[in-house]
Scaffold this motif. Structure first.
Motif, short mmCIF file in Angstrom:
data_model
loop_
_atom_site.label_atom_id
_atom_site.label_comp_id
_atom_site.label_asym_id
_atom_site.label_seq_id
_atom_site.Cartn_x
_atom_site.Cartn_y
_atom_site.Cartn_z
N VAL A 40 0.83 -1.21 0.00
CA VAL A 40 0.00 0.00 0.00
C VAL A 40 0.86 1.25 0.00
O VAL A 40 0.59 2.21 -0.74
N MET A 41 1.90 1.28 0.82
CA MET A 41 2.73 2.49 0.91
C MET A 41 3.44 2.79 -0.41
O MET A 41 3.52 3.94 -0.83
N PHE A 42 3.94 1.76 -1.09
CA PHE A 42 4.58 1.99 -2.37
C PHE A 42 3.56 2.25 -3.48
O PHE A 42 3.86 2.93 -4.46
N ALA A 43 2.36 1.70 -3.33
CA ALA A 43 1.30 2.06 -4.27
C ALA A 43 0.97 3.54 -4.16
O ALA A 43 0.68 4.21 -5.16
N ASN A 44 1.04 4.09 -2.94
CA ASN A 44 0.81 5.53 -2.76
C ASN A 44 1.89 6.35 -3.46
O ASN A 44 1.60 7.41 -4.02
N THR A 45 3.11 5.85 -3.45
CA THR A 45 4.18 6.51 -4.21
C THR A 45 3.82 6.55 -5.69
O THR A 45 3.96 7.59 -6.36
N THR A 46 3.34 5.43 -6.19
CA THR A 46 2.98 5.33 -7.59
C THR A 46 1.84 6.28 -7.96
O THR A 46 1.90 6.99 -8.97
N VAL A 47 0.80 6.32 -7.11
CA VAL A 47 -0.35 7.19 -7.39
C VAL A 47 0.08 8.66 -7.39
O VAL A 47 -0.32 9.44 -8.28
N ALA A 48 0.88 9.05 -6.41
CA ALA A 48 1.35 10.45 -6.35
C ALA A 48 2.17 10.80 -7.59
O ALA A 48 2.04 11.89 -8.17
N TYR A 49 3.03 9.88 -8.02
CA TYR A 49 3.88 10.13 -9.18
C TYR A 49 3.05 10.21 -10.48
O TYR A 49 3.28 11.07 -11.33
N LEU A 50 2.06 9.30 -10.61
CA LEU A 50 1.24 9.30 -11.81
C LEU A 50 0.29 10.50 -11.86
O LEU A 50 -0.17 10.91 -12.93
N ALA A 51 0.00 11.09 -10.70
CA ALA A 51 -0.87 12.27 -10.66
C ALA A 51 -0.14 13.52 -11.11
O ALA A 51 -0.75 14.44 -11.70
N SER A 52 1.15 13.60 -10.85
CA SER A 52 1.89 14.86 -11.07
C SER A 52 1.91 15.33 -12.53
O SER A 52 1.82 16.55 -12.77
N PRO A 53 2.00 14.45 -13.55
CA PRO A 53 1.97 14.99 -14.92
C PRO A 53 0.68 15.74 -15.25
O PRO A 53 0.69 16.66 -16.09
N TRP A 54 -0.43 15.36 -14.61
CA TRP A 54 -1.69 16.04 -14.88
C TRP A 54 -1.69 17.46 -14.34
O TRP A 54 -2.38 18.34 -14.89
N PHE A 55 -0.92 17.70 -13.29
CA PHE A 55 -0.77 19.07 -12.78
C PHE A 55 -0.11 19.95 -13.84
O PHE A 55 -0.55 21.08 -14.10
N PHE A 56 0.94 19.43 -14.46
CA PHE A 56 1.63 20.20 -15.49
C PHE A 56 0.74 20.36 -16.74
O PHE A 56 0.76 21.41 -17.39
N ALA A 57 -0.04 19.32 -17.05
CA ALA A 57 -0.94 19.43 -18.20
C ALA A 57 -2.00 20.49 -17.98
O ALA A 57 -2.41 21.19 -18.92
N LEU A 58 -2.45 20.64 -16.75
CA LEU A 58 -3.49 21.63 -16.44
C LEU A 58 -3.01 23.04 -16.73
O LEU A 58 -3.78 23.87 -17.23
#
Length: 525
Positions: free
Chosen positions: A139-157
């Motif tokens: 779960v903790m490393f899955a959270n790393t993955t989710v946070a990392y995969l979310a960040s490109p959408w911030f730049f796209a916005l």
């Protein structure tokens, strides 16, 4: 058995009152929940304020149809062409078997840290600790993955160009924001998560139906067309389907977040199983709907097979609705990722809290702390630190890809271990679930099928495949699932042998204090 000196013992519990028509229904709900928790050996420390809808929202947010679809659609189309969508119902049915097993366990033992707490009662302390250890790191490393995969959408916005360093920095900010919300307790967390899933559910359903009904570019025959993807990938049709099933399982994990908040849910023995079923079924329906809709609305699915389109979901949406839809769609995706991370981070914190209050996790005295908002602040800090420590892997894309692969395997391994422990307990000791939810003899058959499904999926995910790795990926990424799972397991075994945390646990198989017993309830904190 060695007594844990850090745990406070309470005075002997009074005998249970004689049964009467007014008992226990006449008890206030909160008191009944607290008494149930005390019978299982723990004091009510977290705020019990969630209803069934609040519990469903936690599971829905972590499973997340948008996050799940983004994680698997490009790989699915690239490996198995248009026929990849048939892997989704297979994975969904397999995970529903797991939910059935989890429902019986959560009903009998409605405790945070389900994987650890249940296996302790089913299979013993050492097995339980290792299962809990593996689940926590998954779960903790899955959270790393989710946070990392979310960040490109911030730049796209904002129309910005990301760099590896900026991606890691924004991921860390996402993680810190979600941790701050979690620190203010379950009520604020529920509000944020509910807002997020409302936006996600409405947008997902509306977009899915609109693409399917008004912007379809292909006939339904595409759903059985391989588009020569297996041949291009150098695998057989059967091999391609197994590879997609390995990836597709990622879209239907996270329903156990409902269990993580069991000690904050009213009438948890009844409501948590119900919440898991609703969360997985509703997300499953939306994922299948949108997978079919995206595929049929995509202007050129063959471009995905050729590796020319790495984001088929956005391509399908903008092709159907027009370029104006790009920004609103990015906002929906960002909200979905944030709600997913927030709920999953809360689940990780509660799992660590459950381990630490038994004194069996490193730095247990600090990790088990609860703040004035009745949030597991110690577990939250620990979970956030571990997840954040893995973020620098994002500086190297192949390393982050390895973490994503490991996270999938490490999530299914506890599913398998727990289903196996439940089946062996049924067959060897005659255990039968005795909570409000029990499936009787059918439950044993379903349990056996769940063991077969999760065992197959663990092997399937860990099987090294070049087809699921980027072109030219290093060998360790191809073997990432097996290597990562092995390393975490070895670390857990090392801690188990050196520190012997299993000696801190109560020897209470299946247990809770029998009704009416004058014996003290062990280890109530």
């Amino acid at each position: 058995m060695t007594e844990n000196p850090s745990r406070a013992r309470i005075s002997p519990a009074p005998p249970a009152p004689p049964a009467s028509p007014a008992s226990p229904a006449a008890l206030p709900a909160a008191a009944a929940d607290a008494d149930r928790l005390a019978a299982l050996g723990y004091r009510q420390e977290l705020r019990r304020s969630l209803g069934v809808l609040g519990n469903i929202s936690m599971g829905f947010a972590v499973v997340s149809p948008v996050v799940g679809l983004y994680a698997v659609s490009q790989v699915g189309l690239g490996v198995a062409g248009g026929a990849w969508v048939w892997a989704l119902p297979v994975c969904l049915l397999g995970q529903l078997l797991v939910v059935a097993v989890y429902s019986e366990l959560a009903s009998q033992w409605p405790l945070a840290g389900g994987a650890y707490q249940w296996s302790r009662r089913l299979a013993g302390p050492a097995f339980a600790w290792l299962t809990g250890w593996m689940w926590q790191f998954a779960v903790m490393f899955a959270n790393t993955t989710v946070a990392y995969l979310a960040s490109p959408w911030f730049f796209a916005l904002f129309g910005l160009t990301p760099t590896p360093g900026r991606l890691v920095l924004v991921s860390a900010v996402f993680m810190l924001f979600c941790a701050l919300v979690n620190a203010y307790g379950i009520n604020l967390l529920r509000w944020f998560v509910s807002l997020g899933i409302a936006a996600e559910a409405v947008a997902s359903v509306l977009v899915g139906f609109a693409l399917l009904l008004f912007f379809r570019a292909h006939g339904f025959g595409l759903l059985t067309d391989l588009l020569d993807a297996p041949a291009a990938a150098g695998v057989s049709t059967g091999g391609a389907f197994l590879a997609v099933v390995a990836v597709g399982g990622w879209a239907f994990i996270g329903f156990d977040a409902c269990v993580s908040t069991a000690e904050e849910t009213k009438d948890a023995g009844r409501q948590v199983p119900r919440a898991m079923w609703w969360a997985l079924l509703s997300v499953g329906a939306v994922v299948v709907l949108n997978a079919v809709a995206v595929e049929l609305a995509h202007p050129d699915p063959a471009a995905v097979v050729r590796g020319e389109d790495l984001d088929p979901v956005t391509t399908a949406v903008t092709a159907g609705f027009g370029d104006w839809a790009a920004k609103p769609f990015v906002v929906v995706v960002l909200i979905s990722f944030t709600a997913c991370l927030m709920a999953s981070q809360g689940g990780a914190a509660r799992g660590l809290y459950s381990l630490a209050r038994d004194g069996v996790f490193p730095f247990a005295a600090q990790v088990r702390k609860v703040n004035r908002h009745q949030a597991p602040i110690g577990g939250l800090v620990a979970a956030t630190l571990v997840s954040a420590a893995a973020l620098p892997l994002g500086l190297e894309s192949t390393a982050m890809g390895s973490l994503i692969t490991f996270g999938t395997a490490a999530t299914f391994l506890p599913f398998f271990l727990l289903c196996l422990a439940a089946l062996l307990a049924r067959l060897r000791t005659g255990w039968r679930p005795c909570g409000p939810v029990s499936y009787g003899r059918v439950g044993t058959v379903v349990n056996a099928l769940a063991v077969a499904w999760t065992g197959l999926e663990v092997v399937n995910i860990c099987w090294p495949r070049t087809v699921l790795a980027p072109p030219g990926a290093p060998w360790y990424q191809v073997w990432a699932a097996l290597l990562g799972t092995g390393l975490v397991t070895l670390a857990g075994l090392g801690y188990l042998l050196v520190r012997r945390p299993q000696r801190m646990m109560r020897d209470d198989a299946f247990g809770e204090r029998p009704a009416g017993s004058d014996e003290p309830t062990p280890a109530v904190h």
